[in-house]
Design a protein around this motif. Structure first.
Motif, PDB file in Angstrom:
ATOM      1  N   SER A 260      94.663 103.817  -0.291  1.00 23.84           N
ATOM      2  CA  SER A 260      94.283 104.855  -0.769  1.00 23.84           C
ATOM      3  C   SER A 260      94.925 105.430  -1.054  1.00 23.84           C
ATOM      4  O   SER A 260      94.576 106.902  -1.384  1.00 23.84           O
ATOM      5  CB  SER A 260      92.589 104.962   0.130  1.00 23.84           C
ATOM      6  OG  SER A 260      93.358 105.633   1.165  1.00 23.84           O
ATOM      7  N   THR A 298      90.289 117.905  -0.238  1.00 20.60           N
ATOM      8  CA  THR A 298      89.750 116.928  -0.293  1.00 20.60           C
ATOM      9  C   THR A 298      91.437 116.218   0.036  1.00 20.60           C
ATOM     10  O   THR A 298      92.020 116.443   0.039  1.00 20.60           O
ATOM     11  CB  THR A 298      89.455 116.067  -1.768  1.00 20.60           C
ATOM     12  OG1 THR A 298      89.362 114.638  -1.537  1.00 20.60           O
ATOM     13  CG2 THR A 298      90.289 116.643  -2.935  1.00 20.60           C
ATOM     14  N   GLU A 300      92.972 112.683   0.012  1.00 23.74           N
ATOM     15  CA  GLU A 300      93.481 110.874  -0.792  1.00 23.74           C
ATOM     16  C   GLU A 300      94.779 110.225  -0.473  1.00 23.74           C
ATOM     17  O   GLU A 300      95.830 110.432  -0.455  1.00 23.74           O
ATOM     18  CB  GLU A 300      93.663 111.063  -2.704  1.00 23.74           C
ATOM     19  CG  GLU A 300      92.603 111.698  -3.442  1.00 23.74           C
ATOM     20  CD  GLU A 300      91.742 110.567  -3.144  1.00 23.74           C
ATOM     21  OE1 GLU A 300      92.516 109.095  -3.471  1.00 23.74           O
ATOM     22  OE2 GLU A 300      90.214 110.781  -3.738  1.00 23.74           O
ATOM     23  N   ASP A 365      85.533 111.071  -2.301  1.00 21.33           N
ATOM     24  CA  ASP A 365      85.300 111.394  -1.192  1.00 21.33           C
ATOM     25  C   ASP A 365      84.389 112.302  -0.976  1.00 21.33           C
ATOM     26  O   ASP A 365      84.409 113.233  -1.414  1.00 21.33           O
ATOM     27  CB  ASP A 365      87.368 112.356  -1.009  1.00 21.33           C
ATOM     28  CG  ASP A 365      86.891 112.620  -0.011  1.00 21.33           C
ATOM     29  OD1 ASP A 365      86.282 113.064   1.097  1.00 21.33           O
ATOM     30  OD2 ASP A 365      88.070 113.931   0.635  1.00 21.33           O
TER      31      ASP A 365
END
Ligand code: TYD
Ligand code: MG
Length: 456
Positions: A260, A298, A300, A365
């Motif tokens: 990811s 967030t 990633e 997310d």
């Protein structure tokens, strides 16, 4: 003469059928079935032309496999290096997909030119040597041992490969390749599949890294979803708005690293440049505070990002209120709107809601939920949220704030960018007991608690 065996393939999704059908039962497209030859004439020589007898595999005990065989080739490009899991794995097969014009050829040519003391062969079935040279001059990396080959026939390609034995082979693009062993036309599903299989065998048997560029169809799948993605080791997707300068390289599958991971690039007049500090571009620089924007923290892959979420809530002129999103799943938005109605008591049934994630990123997310809700409520109430506050929590159906993964990383990024406070779930706070941060942390149990704090 023996009858040639054929089958019908959906050119959109790659489904095989024994007879012609008008509508594909898998992807629902009409008139996509084309008859293709599936049985090829096998000649010993064609099959095995690249195998050196010494490299043919024999059964071996796992304890006897030496791990030192697995030495990655580091790339100069820091983003690509990270996405691949720390460099190129010899013998790996990587597929890079993306829309036309997004920069796939530029990315891989740049990668080929940046390799030092590594023999790279760049094969193009789309452009001439002169065109590639012009592009290389534009990128401006001094030329090294990168070989160019403009050829689309795989048998000819393999015979050239034998002459120069490269360590990395790049093919632009899989849709232009064809093999002599199949009659069907270039770019058809069976050609794509067969050429990819030939290169896969080649990669594994000679321990050469192979990079394939693939165009994507209108659903975003690379040459049919089931066709290539399971053959290759790594699938990367290059995405972004063509009009904007930022591009995102995302790994969708990676047998040798995290799946990811993302890398962010900026396309300028000299090729693609990695963006080392992405949060800077994902948050709008402005000197006033407006309602309807909030900042989410967030993660990633292994990288934390802060991004701005913009919402616009306005009363609907027509009977059917509109819900529109860019970068967020529309179903997720509907769920969050229902939570706001039920748990906060704000009626949005007669309001149009538009939601936008700045910078063109697509985010899955769930930790951005809270920021999305706050942006919507802020727009509805027309009360701005301070740009020094950020949010990181999933929102449950009961309006409760749920825990998120890697909270520490999210808080550190917010702190690094100078945010003054962050709202998180109180169920996450236990994990932070012995940690010290220079940012004020507000642990809350549910969304109403957050609103009380914000609009007190
Ligand atoms: P390209 O790599 O050809 O895209 P793809 O192979 O995915 O079809 O790149 C396409 C765009 O990139 C093209 O519109 C021109 C632009 N570009 C730049 O802006 N700067 C550059 O240095 C290069 C080489 C291309
Ligand atoms: Mg191209």
């Amino acid at each position: 003469m023996a009858k040639i065996k054929t089958a019908f393939f959906c050119q959109n999704c790659g489904t095989q059928s024994a007879k012609w059908i008008g509508k594909c039962s898998i992807c629902g497209e009409w008139n996509t079935y084309v008859e293709e030859q599936i049985e090829k004439e096998k000649t010993e020589e064609k099959e095995k032309m690249w195998i050196k007898a010494s490299t043919a595999h024999k059964p071996i005990l796992i304890s006897q496999v030496s791990a030192s065989d697995f030495v990655r080739i580091p790339c100069k490009d820091s983003e690509l290096n990270r996405i691949l899991g720390g460099g190129v794995v010899p013998g790996s097969f990587v597929l890079i997909g993306g829309e036309p014009g997004i920069g796939k050829s530029t990315l891989l040519l740049q990668f080929a030119l940046s390799m030092h003391n590594i023999r790279v062969l760049y094969i193009s079935g789309e452009e001439s040597e002169q065109q590639i040279k012009m592009r290389a001059e534009r990128i401006g990396v001094p030329f090294n041992e990168c070989f160019l080959l403009c050829e689309a026939n795989t048998q000819k390609i393999f015979s050239h490969i034998k002459d120069i034995s490269p360590q990395i082979v790049i093919v632009d693009s899989v849709q232009t390749l064809y093999t002599d062993s199949l009659e069907s036309s270039t770019g058809s599903i069976s050609q794509v599949k067969e050429c990819a299989t030939e290169f896969m065998k080649f990669a594994k048997e000679t321990n050469t890294a192979v990079f394939f560029i693939g165009h994507i169809n209108k659903d975003g799948a690379i040459a049919g979803p089931k066709v290539l993605e399971h053959i290759v080791d790594t699938v990367l997707q290059f995405e972004g708005e063509r009009q904007m300068v930022y591009r995102i390289l995302r790994s969708l599958k990676n047998r040798f690293g995290s799946a990811s991971e993302i890398g962010i690039y900026e396309m300028n007049s000299q090729g693609l440049k990695p963006v080392l500090n992405p949060s800077d571009i994902l948050i709008n620089q402005k000197d006033y505070e407006s309602s309807g924007t909030s900042i989410a923290s967030t993660v990633e892959g292994n990288r934390s990002l802060l991004l701005e979420i913009q919402a616009l809530v306005s009363s609907s002129a027509y009977g059917n209120p509109q819900r529109n999103t860019t970068g967020l799943d529309i179903k997720r938005l509907s769920m969050l709107l229902a939570v706001i109605e039920k748990r906060v008591g704000i009626k949005l049934g007669h309001q149009d809601v538009f939601l936008n994630i700045v910078g063109g990123l697509k985010i899955d997310d769930p930790a951005i939920d809270l920021a999305v809700c706050i942006a919507i409520i802020s727009s509805f109430k027309e009360k701005p949220i301070s740009s020094k506050i950020c949010f990181s929590s999933e929102v449950g159906l009961g309006g409760e704030l749920r825990t998120v993964t890697r909270l520490e990383l999210r808080i550190q990024e917010a702190q690094k960018l100078g945010f003054q406070s962050i709202y998180i779930s109180k169920y996450n706070a236990k994990a932070l007991l012995d940690k010290k941060f220079n940012i004020k942390i507000f642990p809350c149990g549910n969304i109403t608690e957050v609103l009380k704090n914000l609009f007190a």
